[in-house]
Write a protein that holds these residues in place. Structure first.
Motif, PDB file in Angstrom:
ATOM      1  N   LEU A   7      27.633  31.314  15.840  1.00  0.00           N
ATOM      2  CA  LEU A   7      28.792  31.584  16.685  1.00  0.00           C
ATOM      3  C   LEU A   7      28.374  32.305  17.973  1.00  0.00           C
ATOM      4  O   LEU A   7      28.860  31.977  19.060  1.00  0.00           O
ATOM      5  N   LEU A   8      27.446  33.234  17.862  1.00  0.00           N
ATOM      6  CA  LEU A   8      26.965  33.931  19.050  1.00  0.00           C
ATOM      7  C   LEU A   8      26.181  33.003  19.965  1.00  0.00           C
ATOM      8  O   LEU A   8      26.275  33.104  21.192  1.00  0.00           O
ATOM      9  N   ALA A  12      27.105  32.089  23.776  1.00  0.00           N
ATOM     10  CA  ALA A  12      26.130  32.228  24.860  1.00  0.00           C
ATOM     11  C   ALA A  12      25.980  30.914  25.620  1.00  0.00           C
ATOM     12  O   ALA A  12      25.901  30.911  26.860  1.00  0.00           O
ATOM     13  N   GLY A  13      25.960  29.788  24.909  1.00  0.00           N
ATOM     14  CA  GLY A  13      25.861  28.490  25.570  1.00  0.00           C
ATOM     15  C   GLY A  13      27.052  28.203  26.464  1.00  0.00           C
ATOM     16  O   GLY A  13      26.901  27.716  27.590  1.00  0.00           O
ATOM     17  N   VAL A  14      28.245  28.527  25.979  1.00  0.00           N
ATOM     18  CA  VAL A  14      29.452  28.316  26.785  1.00  0.00           C
ATOM     19  C   VAL A  14      29.438  29.231  28.011  1.00  0.00           C
ATOM     20  O   VAL A  14      29.797  28.806  29.112  1.00  0.00           O
ATOM     21  N   LEU A  15      29.000  30.462  27.842  1.00  0.00           N
ATOM     22  CA  LEU A  15      28.933  31.375  28.983  1.00  0.00           C
ATOM     23  C   LEU A  15      27.893  30.921  30.003  1.00  0.00           C
ATOM     24  O   LEU A  15      28.113  31.049  31.212  1.00  0.00           O
ATOM     25  N   PHE A  16      26.763  30.367  29.545  1.00  0.00           N
ATOM     26  CA  PHE A  16      25.780  29.807  30.474  1.00  0.00           C
ATOM     27  C   PHE A  16      26.368  28.636  31.242  1.00  0.00           C
ATOM     28  O   PHE A  16      26.121  28.483  32.439  1.00  0.00           O
ATOM     29  N   SER A  66      23.416  25.582  33.770  1.00  0.00           N
ATOM     30  CA  SER A  66      24.131  24.574  32.980  1.00  0.00           C
ATOM     31  C   SER A  66      23.198  23.881  31.994  1.00  0.00           C
ATOM     32  O   SER A  66      23.580  23.617  30.851  1.00  0.00           O
ATOM     33  N   ALA A  67      21.987  23.583  32.426  1.00  0.00           N
ATOM     34  CA  ALA A  67      21.017  22.951  31.529  1.00  0.00           C
ATOM     35  C   ALA A  67      20.647  23.877  30.383  1.00  0.00           C
ATOM     36  O   ALA A  67      20.497  23.429  29.234  1.00  0.00           O
ATOM     37  N   LEU A  68      20.513  25.164  30.669  1.00  0.00           N
ATOM     38  CA  LEU A  68      20.248  26.121  29.595  1.00  0.00           C
ATOM     39  C   LEU A  68      21.413  26.176  28.604  1.00  0.00           C
ATOM     40  O   LEU A  68      21.204  26.230  27.391  1.00  0.00           O
ATOM     41  N   VAL A  70      23.681  23.764  27.982  1.00  0.00           N
ATOM     42  CA  VAL A  70      23.758  22.509  27.222  1.00  0.00           C
ATOM     43  C   VAL A  70      22.649  22.451  26.180  1.00  0.00           C
ATOM     44  O   VAL A  70      22.888  22.029  25.043  1.00  0.00           O
ATOM     45  N   SER A  71      21.449  22.881  26.545  1.00  0.00           N
ATOM     46  CA  SER A  71      20.359  22.821  25.564  1.00  0.00           C
ATOM     47  C   SER A  71      20.590  23.813  24.425  1.00  0.00           C
ATOM     48  O   SER A  71      20.265  23.516  23.271  1.00  0.00           O
ATOM     49  N   LEU A  72      21.169  24.965  24.714  1.00  0.00           N
ATOM     50  CA  LEU A  72      21.483  25.919  23.652  1.00  0.00           C
ATOM     51  C   LEU A  72      22.571  25.371  22.733  1.00  0.00           C
ATOM     52  O   LEU A  72      22.468  25.481  21.512  1.00  0.00           O
ATOM     53  N   LEU A  73      23.591  24.751  23.313  1.00  0.00           N
ATOM     54  CA  LEU A  73      24.642  24.155  22.473  1.00  0.00           C
ATOM     55  C   LEU A  73      24.095  22.985  21.654  1.00  0.00           C
ATOM     56  O   LEU A  73      24.475  22.806  20.485  1.00  0.00           O
ATOM     57  N   ALA A  74      23.196  22.193  22.225  1.00  0.00           N
ATOM     58  CA  ALA A  74      22.590  21.086  21.473  1.00  0.00           C
ATOM     59  C   ALA A  74      21.731  21.603  20.335  1.00  0.00           C
ATOM     60  O   ALA A  74      21.728  21.033  19.234  1.00  0.00           O
ATOM     61  N   PHE A  75      21.012  22.698  20.579  1.00  0.00           N
ATOM     62  CA  PHE A  75      20.209  23.306  19.523  1.00  0.00           C
ATOM     63  C   PHE A  75      21.065  23.770  18.367  1.00  0.00           C
ATOM     64  O   PHE A  75      20.741  23.538  17.187  1.00  0.00           O
ATOM     65  N   VAL A  76      22.177  24.438  18.671  1.00  0.00           N
ATOM     66  CA  VAL A  76      23.067  24.918  17.600  1.00  0.00           C
ATOM     67  C   VAL A  76      23.697  23.747  16.864  1.00  0.00           C
ATOM     68  O   VAL A  76      23.819  23.760  15.636  1.00  0.00           O
ATOM     69  N   TYR A  77      24.077  22.702  17.593  1.00  0.00           N
ATOM     70  CA  TYR A  77      24.677  21.533  16.960  1.00  0.00           C
ATOM     71  C   TYR A  77      23.690  20.864  16.000  1.00  0.00           C
ATOM     72  O   TYR A  77      24.064  20.474  14.893  1.00  0.00           O
ATOM     73  N   ARG A  78      22.435  20.751  16.443  1.00  0.00           N
ATOM     74  CA  ARG A  78      21.427  20.130  15.573  1.00  0.00           C
ATOM     75  C   ARG A  78      21.093  21.011  14.374  1.00  0.00           C
ATOM     76  O   ARG A  78      20.758  20.525  13.307  1.00  0.00           O
ATOM     77  N   ALA A  79      21.169  22.335  14.550  1.00  0.00           N
ATOM     78  CA  ALA A  79      20.849  23.255  13.464  1.00  0.00           C
ATOM     79  C   ALA A  79      21.958  23.277  12.409  1.00  0.00           C
ATOM     80  O   ALA A  79      21.678  23.526  11.231  1.00  0.00           O
ATOM     81  N   LEU A  80      23.175  23.025  12.825  1.00  0.00           N
ATOM     82  CA  LEU A  80      24.277  23.021  11.851  1.00  0.00           C
ATOM     83  C   LEU A  80      24.311  21.686  11.188  1.00  0.00           C
ATOM     84  O   LEU A  80      24.583  21.394  10.153  1.00  0.00           O
TER      85      LEU A  80
END
Length: 80
Positions: A7-8, A12-16, A66-68, A70-80
């Motif tokens: 969740l954190l 962070a990804g949305v804030l980036f 924005s790239a940071l 998106v990549s953070l959100l993609a990482f969390v999506y793949r980890a879940l």
């Protein structure tokens, strides 16, 4: 109890992404003062703004943030 780390990371990804959008859409500008404490992303933006103009520097910083995000959100999506 589930860990709140995903969740954190999502927050962070949305804030980036929001930070990047603020630079891209002109709501925030690069600080050009001599006393500014620029780090890596801001330094790249300042470098681009010196060579190509302040608008290009703001776009570069916006796209990097924005790239940071998106990549953070993609990482969390793949980890879940």
């Amino acid at each position: 109890m589930k860990s709140s780390a995903p969740l954190l990371l999502i927050l962070a990804g949305v804030l980036f992404l929001l930070l990047g959008a603020s630079f891209i859409f002109g709501m925030q500008t690069l600080s050009a003062g001599e006393n500014s404490s620029c780090r890596s992303v801001c330094g790249l933006g300042m470098l681009f703004s010196i060579f190509f103009g302040p608008q290009v520097g703001a776009y570069v910083v916006g796209f990097i943030w924005s790239a940071l995000g998106v990549s953070l959100l993609a990482f969390v999506y793949r980890a879940l």
